[in-house]
Design a protein around this motif. Sequence first.
Motif, PDB file in Angstrom:
ATOM      1  N   TRP A 348       0.822  -1.210   0.000  1.00  0.00           N
ATOM      2  CA  TRP A 348       0.000   0.000   0.000  1.00  0.00           C
ATOM      3  C   TRP A 348       0.859   1.265   0.000  1.00  0.00           C
ATOM      4  O   TRP A 348       0.461   2.294  -0.572  1.00  0.00           O
ATOM      5  CB  TRP A 348      -0.952  -0.023   1.192  1.00  0.00           C
ATOM      6  CG  TRP A 348      -2.132  -0.913   0.927  1.00  0.00           C
ATOM      7  CD1 TRP A 348      -2.360  -2.172   1.407  1.00  0.00           C
ATOM      8  CD2 TRP A 348      -3.229  -0.616   0.071  1.00  0.00           C
ATOM      9  NE1 TRP A 348      -3.515  -2.685   0.899  1.00  0.00           N
ATOM     10  CE2 TRP A 348      -4.085  -1.753   0.083  1.00  0.00           C
ATOM     11  CE3 TRP A 348      -3.576   0.482  -0.707  1.00  0.00           C
ATOM     12  CZ2 TRP A 348      -5.262  -1.798  -0.665  1.00  0.00           C
ATOM     13  CZ3 TRP A 348      -4.760   0.428  -1.445  1.00  0.00           C
ATOM     14  CH2 TRP A 348      -5.586  -0.698  -1.415  1.00  0.00           C
ATOM     15  N   LYS A 351       1.696   1.672  -3.629  1.00  0.00           N
ATOM     16  CA  LYS A 351       0.495   2.051  -4.384  1.00  0.00           C
ATOM     17  C   LYS A 351       0.184   3.537  -4.212  1.00  0.00           C
ATOM     18  O   LYS A 351      -0.162   4.239  -5.176  1.00  0.00           O
ATOM     19  CB  LYS A 351      -0.681   1.194  -3.928  1.00  0.00           C
ATOM     20  CG  LYS A 351      -1.962   1.386  -4.738  1.00  0.00           C
ATOM     21  CD  LYS A 351      -3.053   0.477  -4.198  1.00  0.00           C
ATOM     22  CE  LYS A 351      -4.361   0.655  -4.956  1.00  0.00           C
ATOM     23  NZ  LYS A 351      -4.293   0.089  -6.316  1.00  0.00           N
ATOM     24  N   GLY A 386      -3.507  -4.833  -2.030  1.00  0.00           N
ATOM     25  CA  GLY A 386      -3.267  -3.736  -2.949  1.00  0.00           C
ATOM     26  C   GLY A 386      -2.294  -4.074  -4.058  1.00  0.00           C
ATOM     27  O   GLY A 386      -1.759  -3.184  -4.726  1.00  0.00           O
TER      28      GLY A 386
END
Length: 454
Positions: A348, A351, A386
Amino acid sequence: MKILFVRPPCHLWPIINESDNFLMPLSFPCLSAYLKENMEEITVRVVDCLPLKIGYATLWKILEDDKPDILGIGDSLPYVYEGIKVLRMAKAIDPGVVTIAGGHFHSHMPAFSLNHFPAIDYIVRYEGERPLKDLLEAIREKSNPMNVNALAFRTNGGIAETGPGKLIEDLDSLPLPDYDIMPVDRYAPFGKLWPRAATIQASRGCLMACGYCSWNAMEGEHILKDDKIILKPRRRTKSVDRVIEEIDLLYHKHQIRYLFWADGTWNHDTQWLDNLCSEILRRGYRLGWWAFVRADLLLEQEKAGVLDKMVRAGFRHTLFGGERPTESEMESIGRKGQNGTEVLEASWLLKRKYPQVFRQATFITGIRSETRESMMALGRYARRSGLDFAAFHPLMPYPGTPLFEQASTAGWIEEEDYSKYDMFHPIMPSETLTRTEIAELTQKLYSQFVTRRP
């Protein structure tokens, strides 16, 4: 002495696309460079059938025309039978050719290989540079191969195995890989994820003790103790200057702009990475990288301000070892003290802050305690991560690993067709699931990852 290395024609590994199979086998240019530096009056040629799209009929003609004195193969485990087919062809054409097998399978299963594959004359085990050179000199001088470390071969009394020998401690002392001997422009020729790339390695081995991992089984330290070879995790690293020299060769001479790092834990050393990225940025290289990365270390590198520099210097595709979501499951496969939180946090982070980095992770199915419920929990964990792509692979008991020894002793292994040790075919059942059930559930996890992602 004419030496020919061959990577044989073989079926494609079906994870992404055709390009995924066309990564350069780095062992051949490394061996070629070492032999040329340390031996006289030799020629070395490599025939890599995959990128050149050479089939067995054409390869037969090459073997007839080339007439090598030495033929060497060193295949990934699922392709062991294709390599043996090449050796059989060579012996049919010229019974006097000396055949040498290396690579993971033959290194750890020498008795099996020599008993089942008559076309093999010698096996060079583990790290190949020194023992291969010493064996070739022994062949040339007609001296006793028992004086060469890390060999296996037949004798009148059966099979002889020599001691494992010592690792090359100073990797900077090795010559630059002989990339000229490879069809560099033919590797990974297409695709957004897999542009034309070159394989490169900054280190050998890994300090992790994952029970299933083939990296340590090949690149760790092998010690002979009480007539048994003991594996000790080791990691050796090239200097930043040396790695830059290799990058510079690929960048300027071969026009390579994408690097595939063949290191078990590429981001092991934060300071080393900081220095490498600083030099890449200083030189103005425009590069992309693919690397096997530990998530917990990546989080440390973000805190140290190094991850931003890594991305600016070319970090474009990461592969995490997500493996399992709970600490107890991780401990059962040799990763004590780790759990799934680091992979979730690292994925994450990328991301949100570094979306240009493609996020990929592997997850292991079919561990000994596996149930249908734990498989579904693994799928939910992967979908929360993710990630751009999740790969689910049945647990593989690779020869030479602690898992293989444990599974062999316990009688868990049900499949001995080694072409199926490919990270797709389950080799062992769990305590409650059959191999067929593990295969079906693994496929279901792939499907759910694709269809249920936000």
